[in-house]
Design an enzyme around this catalytic site. Structure first.
Site, mmCIF file in Angstrom:
data_model
loop_
_atom_site.group_PDB
_atom_site.id
_atom_site.type_symbol
_atom_site.label_atom_id
_atom_site.label_comp_id
_atom_site.label_asym_id
_atom_site.label_seq_id
_atom_site.Cartn_x
_atom_site.Cartn_y
_atom_site.Cartn_z
ATOM 1 N N ASP A 195 -56.947 -74.445 44.631
ATOM 2 C CA ASP A 195 -56.592 -73.456 43.921
ATOM 3 C C ASP A 195 -55.692 -72.308 44.974
ATOM 4 O OD1 ASP A 195 -57.588 -74.636 41.792
ATOM 5 O OD2 ASP A 195 -59.174 -73.258 41.504
ATOM 6 N N GLU B 142 -52.575 -75.061 32.652
ATOM 7 C CA GLU B 142 -53.408 -73.891 33.383
ATOM 8 C C GLU B 142 -52.719 -73.503 34.754
ATOM 9 O OE1 GLU B 142 -57.208 -75.497 33.875
ATOM 10 O OE2 GLU B 142 -56.836 -76.805 35.753
#
Length: 650
Positions: free
Chosen positions: A44, A221
């Site tokens: 991420d 997401e």
């Protein structure tokens, strides 16, 4: 619902001119080359190029327990940059679990970190939270908790990002909806009135609808925003976090009402997906930045370099940060291409490492230390430069040295020595530590198999034992257990986990003409000696590993390294010639090589070995590295070729 029909956002000619005027990357030969992966075991990733000319980086750590920052002048420099922990999870209650997806933003003269966290007592009660720091330098000052960023309803929420456009700041995030039709994770947008709150209506921009968004889980997401060529491009990740993970994209005009879902067009196919040809699996959760000159846009994302994952993909730590240039099509839309293959790496130093205390580094073993995000090398630390030591006393009486690499194995620096607790009757202060091997158990505990000599001696006639010790941090070792092996004169353990379960250790039995013996264990604790396995040639320092469909054993036979191959790790056939028998031409490498370790990294394998640069019978020793090659039957190592090394944890 999202608009599905194509929208004329700009004429093709105008878009092309805008792209060229902005100086964005549009030709393959202009691509910058990045030393991928940039940062190991960081998922991420968010990277932003700040006004001070440095890249600021933050990402999810595999332990899900903290937020760290690092910075460097180049993207390639981020891997070696020293991380600073700026916040840790709470011991209990809110913000006590699953610390995910931090993002660092500079807003109105202050720093903000947006992140995701669960509760210690309800780890899946995931919500959005904000930290604030008023210092000019985010590495200094105090990070204050501003609490939960409220989105208007309470449900699973994560992956917040923010951007400003035409004087208005927006929050974009992921959350489960309030109806049966929106029970998956969806992407939402709202205006912000402060850096820690939203105002006005909320709009859902996309939910999982296409088959590629619904593999194993219904997931949209990790939004990321790129404003270019008169448009807003919003990428997001979809499906499970394994090889099925992909990037999708939404597009809107930059003068549109971004809170109107009809203003956005959703790509019908992923814009970035797994590339088995390039060895990259599950690319996703990206951010955007540029080259330092601002001329080339860059996408930064994570991916694994293997497809098959043992256990839950959420707890596989090997999502590594990568970067590549973005191209633009004639209509001004970004073309992300395919995830690029891992770089071959930078050229390793020669010699690779010299111990700065005793100058006698030997018998290396190299492991990935996830706690510090570095490769660690453990080595026998012989007293090569000590004066007044009789005969072979110089190879006794020292502790195991540690060096670390922050650049994936290219260079190494001295860290210190391992803190090893042994029984007092094993020589006390004069105890000798030799030739460790280190493996990690399924529960995360490290196990060291250490040769122990109970004192400092001037001949080779004294007992030697192999002890097992354990550690949580690779630095402090305790719980010493002497292994019940064939005789009390054994050295040089090599331990591997067997595919069918259990563990096997090979070692040198000095009492049996220095043959190689082996022992088996179901749990690393209880060991059963199985006797001799290789006895055709005296040798020591066995190293056993799997690579390219075979088991391999390399031993130090004092005329280079003997090589054996096996299909079952039981019956071994020796290669006709030795590795590293012919002296090399590089610095400290003009002699035979000895006592190796091998690190398998993806489909590559690297041989770490030591040399006595002044020749046989001299004391000083250095560590070297060379890449192995094979035709499936024979191992080769060209020690005079430049070794480009890029160690990646498996």
């Amino acid at each position: 619902m999202l608009a599905r029909s194509p929208v004329l956002l700009r004429s093709l000619a105008a878009a092309s001119l805008a792209m060229l005027a902005a100086g964005r990357a549009c030709a393959l030969d202009a691509d910058p080359a990045f030393n991928n992966p940039l940062v190991l075991q960081r998922a991420d990733p968010q990277v932003v190029l700040q006004d001070d000319g440095q890249y600021y980086f933050t990402a999810t750590v595999p332990e899900y327990d903290r937020i760290e920052l690092r910075r460097a002048r180049t993207l390639d420099g981020l891997g070696a940059a020293q991380p600073k922990v700026v916040w840790r999870k709470h011991a209990s209650g809110v913000m006590g679990a699953h610390i995910w997806a931090p993002e660092l933003h500079r807003i109105n003269g202050k720093w903000y970190i947006y992140f995701t966290a669960g509760r210690s007592d309800a780890i899946w009660d995931i919500r959005l939270y904000v930290l604030e720091n008023s210092s000019a330098d985010p590495f200094e000052g105090e990070w204050k908790e501003l609490g939960q960023l409220k989105t208007g309803w309470e449900s699973f929420a994560l992956d917040a990002t923010t951007f400003a456009l035409r004087g208005q700041r927006y929050l974009v995030w992921t959350q489960r909806g309030t109806t049966e039709q929106t029970k998956g994770t969806n992407i939402y947008i709202a205006k912000m009135d402060t850096p820690w709150s939203i105002t006005g209506p909320t709009a859902m921009l996309t939910k999982p609808e296409y088959p590629w968004e619904r593999v194993r889980f219904d997931v949209n997401e990790a939004p990321a925003v790129l404003v270019r060529n008169g448009r807003v491009f919003l990428t997001y990740s979809a499906s499970a976090t394994d090889a099925n993970y992909v990037l999708g994209m939404l597009t809107a005009r930059d003068d549109a009402n971004l809170l109107d879902p009809a203003a956005w067009t959703k790509s019908a196919e992923p814009v970035l997906r797994t590339s088995a040809a390039n060895g990259q699996y599950g690319p996703g959760h990206n951010s955007f930045t540029t080259t330092p000159d601002g001329k080339t846009d860059v996408i930064v994302y994570h991916a694994r370099n293997y497809r098959d994952i043992k256990g839950d993909s959420l707890y596989d730590p090997n999502r590594h940060t990568r970067a590549q240039a973005i191209h633009y099509r004639a209509d001004g839309t970004p073309d992300f291409g395919a995830p690029v293959a891992d770089a071959p790496g930078a050229v390793a130093a020669k010699p690779l490492f010299r111990d700065p205390v005793y100058d006698g580094a030997a018998d290396p073993v190299v492991v990935w230390n996830p706690a510090v995000g570095r490769w660690w090398m453990f080595y026998t630390n012989r007293r090569a430069n000590a004066a007044g030591l009789a005969d072979i006393a110089w190879v006794h009486g020292t502790r195991i040295g540690i060096a670390e690499s922050a650049d994936n194995g290219t260079s190494w620096r001295y860290v210190g020595t391992a803190n090893i607790e042994l029984p007092p009757d094993m020589g006390g202060a004069d105890v000798t530590h030799w030739a460790p091997d280190i493996v990690r158990a399924p529960d995360g505990t490290w196990h060291m198999f250490l040769t122990v000599v109970p004192g400092v001696f001037t001949d080779w006639k004294h007992p030697r034992y192999i002890y097992r010790l354990t550690s949580k941090d690779l630095l402090n070792w305790s719980g010493a257990q002497q292994l019940p092996l064939a005789v009390p004169k054994v050295i040089d353990a090599s331990v591997v986990r067997l595919p069918e379960g259990g563990w096997r250790m090979w070692y040198n039995n000095e009492a049996d003409k220095k043959s190689i013996y082996y022992a088996d264990s179901p749990d690393l604790v209880t060991w059963t000696d199985r006797g001799r396995t290789v006895g055709d040639q005296a040798g020591e320092g066995p190293k056993v590993f799997q690579w390219k469909g075979s088991w391999w054993m390399i031993t130090d036979v004092w005329q280079g390294l003997g090589v054996y191959r096996s299909s079952d790790a039981l019956s071994w056939k020796r290669q006709s010639d030795n590795l590293l028998q012919k002296p090399g031409k590089g610095e400290d490498d003009r002699v035979i090589g000895g006592h190796p370790d091998v690190v398998v990294s993806g489909d590559r394998a690297f041989l770490f070995y030591f040399t006595h640069p002044e020749g046989k019978g001299t004391r000083r020793s250095s560590i070297q590295v060379v890449e192995l090659t094979t035709d499936g039957q024979t191992l080769r190592a060209d020690r005079d070729a430049a070794t480009r090394i890029n160690l990646i944890p498996q």
